[in-house]
Design an enzyme around this catalytic site. Structure first.
Site, short mmCIF file in Angstrom:
data_model
loop_
_atom_site.label_atom_id
_atom_site.label_comp_id
_atom_site.label_asym_id
_atom_site.label_seq_id
_atom_site.Cartn_x
_atom_site.Cartn_y
_atom_site.Cartn_z
N GLU A 43 -87.22 26.73 27.77
CA GLU A 43 -87.06 28.16 27.49
C GLU A 43 -88.30 28.73 26.81
O GLU A 43 -88.21 29.47 25.84
CB GLU A 43 -85.81 28.39 26.64
N ASP A 89 -74.83 24.56 29.44
CA ASP A 89 -75.13 25.07 28.11
C ASP A 89 -73.87 25.43 27.32
O ASP A 89 -73.59 26.63 27.17
CB ASP A 89 -76.03 26.31 28.25
N GLU A 135 -71.06 30.31 20.39
CA GLU A 135 -71.89 31.14 21.25
C GLU A 135 -71.15 31.52 22.54
O GLU A 135 -71.22 32.65 22.99
CB GLU A 135 -73.19 30.40 21.60
C1 BDP Z 1 -78.75 28.23 24.26
C2 BDP Z 1 -78.95 29.38 23.36
C3 BDP Z 1 -80.34 29.54 22.85
C4 BDP Z 1 -80.83 28.21 22.31
C5 BDP Z 1 -80.76 27.18 23.40
C6 BDP Z 1 -81.10 25.78 22.94
O1 BDP Z 1 -78.55 30.56 24.05
O2 BDP Z 1 -80.34 30.52 21.88
O3 BDP Z 1 -82.12 28.30 21.83
O4 BDP Z 1 -79.44 27.09 23.89
O5 BDP Z 1 -80.16 25.01 22.75
O6 BDP Z 1 -77.41 27.90 24.17
O7 BDP Z 1 -82.25 25.45 22.79
#
Ligand code: BDP
Length: 704
Positions: free
Chosen positions: A296, A370, A398
């Site tokens: 990301e 996720d 989340e």
């Molecule tokens: C996702 C989240 C994000 C996190 C990412 C992670 O939306 O904010 O940074 O995972 O785990 O669930 O790195």
């Protein structure tokens, strides 16, 4: 006169109410006076004093905690003796290496009545601390301590919370206020909350804490921050908690002026060695690093043509002289519009098995996408026998309705932990991969992304405290049942009235499935709003990446719904053992909770429930909303057994959950109905709102 009397009664009533008002701050560590006098007396007889022949800092904490807890429970001060001189009827703490304690895992303990004293014994001071809290829990929950005989050992070495907290006080995906860590006040000001946080963790066996967000600011590695981190480490040490930091892989360049952050460059390797030395000089028992790299948009070794193992091993070398560890996250997924995100981490990591240094763990999220409300277990579990894999669960909600939804997560954790990977024959469960027993690893870890914040009750939704508690209990012993943990938590946090305990336990046990039903039934996933993960946006077609949209996952068309991950589709199923493929591979026999994870199913297909896909799917949304109404009723029925402030707060959140459930239901059934072209099945009625209205509601939710 009569008026005056009335006024006094009202005043008295409100004072009593006030006395009972509970803001949730004390979590499960209330230690209120044991109400049953007979029971209190029987406890008091066996808890007349505390004595320890060991004076390590952590044993002292155990003494202090026992003293405070017992004094509250028994209504009188219990003394800590320096010499018990043959006295009976007390509690003796013992840190000792002998035949008996050598049978226990590190930090395991026994609690036994011996020579008319209760002896809490362990090989380590931390074990004595955990035993002391376990003993207090017996009293708090009203259990008998006659002939007490408990032996307990943790199954996993590092039981950690991962905080996603930023230097400026915000929390990534945090829904309970701002960060607990007041960086600008540290190191000079020590907030009482730091201590209470450590107490809460120690009481459930959590022994490691990553302080900052995985999307890490390089600032944490500066001199300015190291002294702040040290101040927290000093607070946590007496509670047996080690501190870790998430790091920014580009720090050598960002902070050190290096040309780049290539893990093979000597200059970069030295930079990490030096900064690590500085950290250990301040914090000799510093735990090590957690790393999110090449994920990301975060920097990582792949930026320089290196592998994840190259990056991890460089850091492993830096922390090795101090017995530190590196936890490298496997949450990576290159954007491929034609690919399947499900397979990405496996593709990157599986070939690296056996190439990581011995002080590296790879941390894998429970599922391949996720933290959805239900995911199949991550295919990396069982696929990397030569590498210790740490489990990453998300406590913060989340994708489980933020802090307005009551979702008890233990069943979600257990479902994953009990999944059989078949990696080493039947019974190779995810839990046994993580606890090291299948592949013989002694370095083991389990992490929960924390749900704590500055809200007075720590977790926003008071019932989310149970998720923190359950995580700790399962990290310690994954074979505990969700029911048992729920009932334990209710008794020490809410009430001991038997009918209320049973009602709340039932409500908690059903809550996750209810959430799944009104959001993503039958294995649907990732249809939440782009910016509002607590709400629906199944129509989301465009985003910065294809695998951030909803249509990428649900694949709705005139034929049916779901992502074909069989050999005819993306063949993500092929990443699992044959037995797992058989379990999920056939749409006729695939369990309904996983159906749309693996199959594109036609709207008219008859499911094992006897209903067609469309009818089952749309009915679930309606049943889910009705179940939220049921939760509200159940909660109302326990009012007389619950503290009024807690009762009102949870009632309010359940009402908010109901409103949100209606949004999910209406948005999803109306949207998918465009593809099924079928009516809402009886006895349910079509939503009174239109799809356009739902889209507008969601659009407005997402305005900045
Ligand atoms: C996702 C989240 C994000 C996190 C990412 C992670 O939306 O904010 O940074 O995972 O785990 O669930 O790195």
């Amino acid at each position: 006169m009569r008026y005056f009397k009335k006024l006094i009664i009202i005043l008295l009533l409100s004072v009593t109410q006030l006395a009972h008002a509970d803001d949730g701050y004390r979590l499960w560590l209330k230690f209120d006076l044991v109400a049953n006098i007979q029971q209190r007396n029987s406890y008091a007889q066996k808890c007349q004093f505390i004595y320890s022949d060991n004076q390590e800092v952590i044993t002292k904490t155990a003494q202090k905690e026992l003293q405070a807890g017992l004094s509250g429970l028994l209504g009188k001060k219990i003394l800590i003796l320096t010499n018990p001189a043959g006295k009976k009827g007390g509690i003796i703490l013992q840190v000792i290496q002998n035949e008996q304690t050598n049978q226990l895992a590190e930090d395991g303990f026994s609690i036994r009545e011996e020579n008319q004293n209760i002896v809490i014994r362990s090989r380590t001071a931390s074990g004595v601390l955990y035993g002391s809290f376990a003993f207090l829990r017996q009293l708090q929950s009203g259990s008998s301590i006659a002939q007490i005989n408990i032996t307990d050992s943790p199954k996993i070495k590092y039981r950690m919370l991962n905080h996603w907290d930023n230097p400026l006080g915000t929390i990534e995906r945090g829904y309970a206020g701002s960060s607990l860590w007041k960086w600008y006040e540290l190191p000079e000001v020590i907030d009482q909350r730091y201590i209470d946080y450590a107490r809460a963790n120690a009481s459930i066996g959590i022994n490691a804490v990553v302080l900052n967000n995985v999307n890490a600011s390089a600032r944490f590695l500066t001199k300015e921050y190291i002294v702040k981190v040290k101040a927290l480490a000093d607070v946590f040490r007496p509670y047996g908690i080690k501190v870790f930091l998430s790091l920014n892989f580009a720090a050598p360049k960002l902070l050190g002026g290096a040309k780049n952050s290539d893990p093979m460059a000597p200059e970069v390797r030295n930079w990490w060695k030096n900064v690590t030395k500085e950290i250990y000089a301040a914090i000799p028992d510093f735990g090590g690093y957690l790393v999110k790299a090449n994920s990301e948009g975060e920097p990582g070794p792949q930026d320089f043509g290196r592998t994840h193992a190259d990056g991890a091993n460089m850091l492993a070398e830096a922390v090795a002289p101090y017995k530190g560890i590196v936890i490298w996250r496997a949450f990576v997924y290159a954007a491929d519009p034609k690919g399947d995100r499900f397979k990405e981490a496996y593709k990157d990591f599986k070939p690296l098995d056996g190439t990581f240094a011995s002080n590296v763990l790879v941390q894998v999220k429970n599922g391949p996408i996720d933290f959805q409300s239900r995911e199949p277990f991550h295919p990396l579990f069982g696929a990397m026998p030569k590498t210790p894999l740490a489990m990453e669960f998300q406590l913060t909600q989340e994708y489980l309705g933020f802090s307005t939804n009551l979702v008890y997560e233990a069943p979600l954790f257990k479902e994953c932990l009990e999944s059989d990977t078949y990696s080493n024959g039947k019974g190779s469960t995810v839990a046994k991969i993580v606890d090291g027993s299948i592949d013989n690893h002694s370095l083991t870890a389990i992490a929960g992304v924390a749900n704590t914040g500055s809200d007075r009750n720590w977790t926003g939704h008071l019932m989310s405290q149970a998720n923190w508690y359950a995580f700790g209990r399962l990290a310690w012993n994954h074979s505990l049942s969700s029911e048992q943990i729920a009932s334990e938590w209710i008794k020490v946090s809410l009430t001991q009235e038997p009918k209320a305990v049973a009602t709340i336990q039932d409500l908690m046990m059903k809550s996750r499935e209810i959430y799944v039903d009104f959001t993503t039934p039958l294995g649907l996933h990732h249809v939440m709003g782009q910016n509002i993960h607590f709400g629906p946006e199944p129509w989301l077609e465009k985003s910065a990446r294809p695998d951030w949209t909803a249509i990428y996952y649900h694949r709705a068309d005139s034929v049916g719904l779901g992502f074909d991950r069989t050999a005819q589709g993306s063949n993500a199923l092929g990443l699992y053992a044959k037995e797992v493929q058989t379990q999920w591979g056939n749409p006729d026999t695939c369990p309904l909770p996983y159906l749309l994870w693996f199959h594109h199913v036609s709207w008219n297909k008859k499911l094992s429930s006897g209903k067609t896909l469309w009818n089952e799917f749309s009915s679930r949304y309606y049943a889910g909303v009705q179940s939220v109404e049921w939760m509200q009723k159940q909660w109302n029925s326990v009012q007389s057994s619950i503290d009024p402030q807690i009762f009102a707060d949870v009632s309010g959140r359940l009402a908010a959950q109901h409103r949100e459930a209606l949004n999910w239901r209406d948005a999803c059934v109306l949207y998918f109905q465009q593809y099924s072209k079928q009516a809402i099945p009886a006895p349910y009625q079509a939503p009174s709102r239109t799809l356009d209205e739902m889209k507008e509601i969601v659009r407005i939710y997402q305005l900045k």
